[in-house]
Design an enzyme around this catalytic site. Structure first.
Site, PDB file in Angstrom:
ATOM      1  N   ASN A 227       0.862  -1.179   0.000  1.00  0.00           N
ATOM      2  CA  ASN A 227       0.000   0.000   0.000  1.00  0.00           C
ATOM      3  C   ASN A 227       0.902   1.233   0.000  1.00  0.00           C
ATOM      4  O   ASN A 227       2.135   1.118  -0.040  1.00  0.00           O
ATOM      5  CB  ASN A 227      -0.971  -0.013   1.188  1.00  0.00           C
ATOM      6  CG  ASN A 227      -0.262  -0.042   2.542  1.00  0.00           C
ATOM      7  OD1 ASN A 227       0.840   0.484   2.700  1.00  0.00           O
ATOM      8  ND2 ASN A 227      -0.894  -0.668   3.523  1.00  0.00           N
ATOM      9  N   LYS A 229       1.787   3.522   2.268  1.00  0.00           N
ATOM     10  CA  LYS A 229       2.738   3.645   3.374  1.00  0.00           C
ATOM     11  C   LYS A 229       3.853   2.613   3.257  1.00  0.00           C
ATOM     12  O   LYS A 229       5.028   2.908   3.531  1.00  0.00           O
ATOM     13  CB  LYS A 229       2.017   3.494   4.720  1.00  0.00           C
ATOM     14  CG  LYS A 229       1.159   4.689   5.094  1.00  0.00           C
ATOM     15  CD  LYS A 229       0.559   4.525   6.478  1.00  0.00           C
ATOM     16  CE  LYS A 229      -0.255   5.751   6.867  1.00  0.00           C
ATOM     17  NZ  LYS A 229      -0.857   5.615   8.224  1.00  0.00           N
ATOM     18  N   GLU A 230       3.489   1.396   2.853  1.00  0.00           N
ATOM     19  CA  GLU A 230       4.504   0.352   2.677  1.00  0.00           C
ATOM     20  C   GLU A 230       5.441   0.692   1.523  1.00  0.00           C
ATOM     21  O   GLU A 230       6.649   0.447   1.604  1.00  0.00           O
ATOM     22  CB  GLU A 230       3.815  -0.992   2.446  1.00  0.00           C
ATOM     23  CG  GLU A 230       3.110  -1.517   3.692  1.00  0.00           C
ATOM     24  CD  GLU A 230       2.071  -2.580   3.402  1.00  0.00           C
ATOM     25  OE1 GLU A 230       1.569  -3.192   4.364  1.00  0.00           O
ATOM     26  OE2 GLU A 230       1.739  -2.794   2.216  1.00  0.00           O
ATOM     27  N   ASP A 298      -5.695  -8.135   1.554  1.00  0.00           N
ATOM     28  CA  ASP A 298      -5.737  -9.596   1.449  1.00  0.00           C
ATOM     29  C   ASP A 298      -6.536 -10.026   0.224  1.00  0.00           C
ATOM     30  O   ASP A 298      -6.163 -10.971  -0.478  1.00  0.00           O
ATOM     31  CB  ASP A 298      -6.379 -10.198   2.708  1.00  0.00           C
ATOM     32  CG  ASP A 298      -5.596  -9.880   3.973  1.00  0.00           C
ATOM     33  OD1 ASP A 298      -4.402  -9.544   3.862  1.00  0.00           O
ATOM     34  OD2 ASP A 298      -6.181  -9.965   5.066  1.00  0.00           O
TER      35      ASP A 298
END
Length: 351
Positions: A227, A229-230, A298
């Site tokens: 995502n 932030k990742e 997921d």
């Protein structure tokens, strides 16, 4: 500086994939080809508990709401939610993870059996507790989340048990999904072995990364689905505009050497990066109503991996996974999505 020069040289450009450009006659058959695909899901596992009630007063003991509990629900969480999604979509998940020797592990196994997911690939570690996330919810609003979990890395003897099961399962699966929640299972040595031996066996490996894990740990993955932030953590680049998005995605491609990186951007949709491509493809969000975003990632990786293994191109797989995520966020808590729901969403969003 080197990254900026590389971007200027490659002249990466955005192109948007809108519903008008879909070919539904091609997308729908891809969903039918999912059935029977065997996916090894390895990662941190646990339970999601939802304590649901109403708030009618403030506690006289402290300025906090008093929740009158009306219902409690237990659901499969973390990597187990990915396995549950794969099962719901018609695939066959083989779930490999570590649980404690506690009541949570008993509840977890019971939920797996209810979802027709085998429990025989779980490894028991008496030094750990089975992860549990308890969300207290009132009037569709999450008031607090309480986490029960162990975060220390697994011991060598547990790692050896996990690797043995991995090696036993690898020859008989179509692909591998690595779910990293940074709960201690996925050590550097374990990840390195997974990528090396999967490549030797010619297996596709999709990774849902974690912002706490260094980017080099994922070198050898086929697909990464961070995502925003990742993606920032993996690349070391703050994403604030199209240019920084391109820089971050390109940096992750270089460090991981993955074939594709799909950055999930919430309400802004997805951005697809591919090795050797001069285009960054954007997909707008297809959510009709956002009820709860937990578990959306997921769903995305489940659909992406299943459809790519079923012959989809990355753009087709991303469109289908984005539609599936749009369905999932319209449900309460971590939830699964069926192929029928994806087809219905496809019909809704077509002009």
């Amino acid at each position: 500086m080197k990254m900026a020069k590389k971007l200027q040289k490659e002249k990466l450009q955005f192109s948007e994939i809108r519903p008008s450009s879909w070919n539904s006659d091609q997308l729908c058959p891809l969903l039918g080809r999912i059935r029977g695909k065997r996916i090894l899901v390895i990662g941190d596992v646990g339970l999601d508990r939802y304590t649901i009630g109403s708030v009618e007063r403030i506690s006289p003991e402290a300025p906090v709401p008093v929740v009158l509990v009306q219902e409690e629900k237990l659901k499969l969480g973390l990597a187990a939610n990915v396995a549950d999604n794969i099962q719901s979509l018609g695939g066959i998940p083989l779930l490999l993870g570590v649980v404690g020797q506690d009541r949570g592990a008993d509840d977890f196994r019971e939920l797996l059996l209810h979802s027709q997911i085998k429990t025989s690939y779980l490894v028991t570690d008496s030094s750990r507790r089975t992860a549990l996330k308890d969300r207290v919810v009132s009037d569709r609003q999450q008031l607090v989340r309480i986490d029960y979990e162990s975060l220390h890395p697994i011991e060598e003897k547990i790692e050896k048990q996990v690797l043995k099961k991995f090696r036993d399962l690898l020859p008989d699966v179509d692909g591998v999904v690595v779910e990293d929640y940074a709960k201690g299972l996925l050590t550097y040595h374990l990840l390195k072995t997974i990528f090396k031996e999967s490549k030797q066996a010619g297996k596709f490996v999709g990774v849902d990364p974690n912002l706490k894990t260094p980017a080099e740990y994922y070198r050898g993955a086929t697909l990464l689905t961070p995502n925003t932030k990742e993606a920032e953590a993996l690349s070391g680049i703050f994403i604030r505009d199209p240019k920084s998005l391109i820089q971050a995605g390109t940096a992750i491609l270089q460090s991981s050497r993955a074939s594709h990186v799909v950055v999930t951007r919430g309400k802004e949709g997805m951005a697809i990066f591919a090795q050797g491509s001069s285009r960054v493809r954007l997909i707008p969000t297809y959510a009709r109503e956002v009820y709860d975003v937990s578990g959306a990632g997921d769903t995305v990786i489940s659909v992406l991996v299943l459809t790519l293994l079923s012959g989809a191109h990355i753009e087709e797989a991303a469109v289908l996974s984005n539609l599936a995520a749009g369905v999932e966020v319209g449900k309460r808590g971590t939830a699964t999505v069926s192929t029928q729901e994806i087809e219905a969403a496809m019909t809704f969003f077509r002009p």
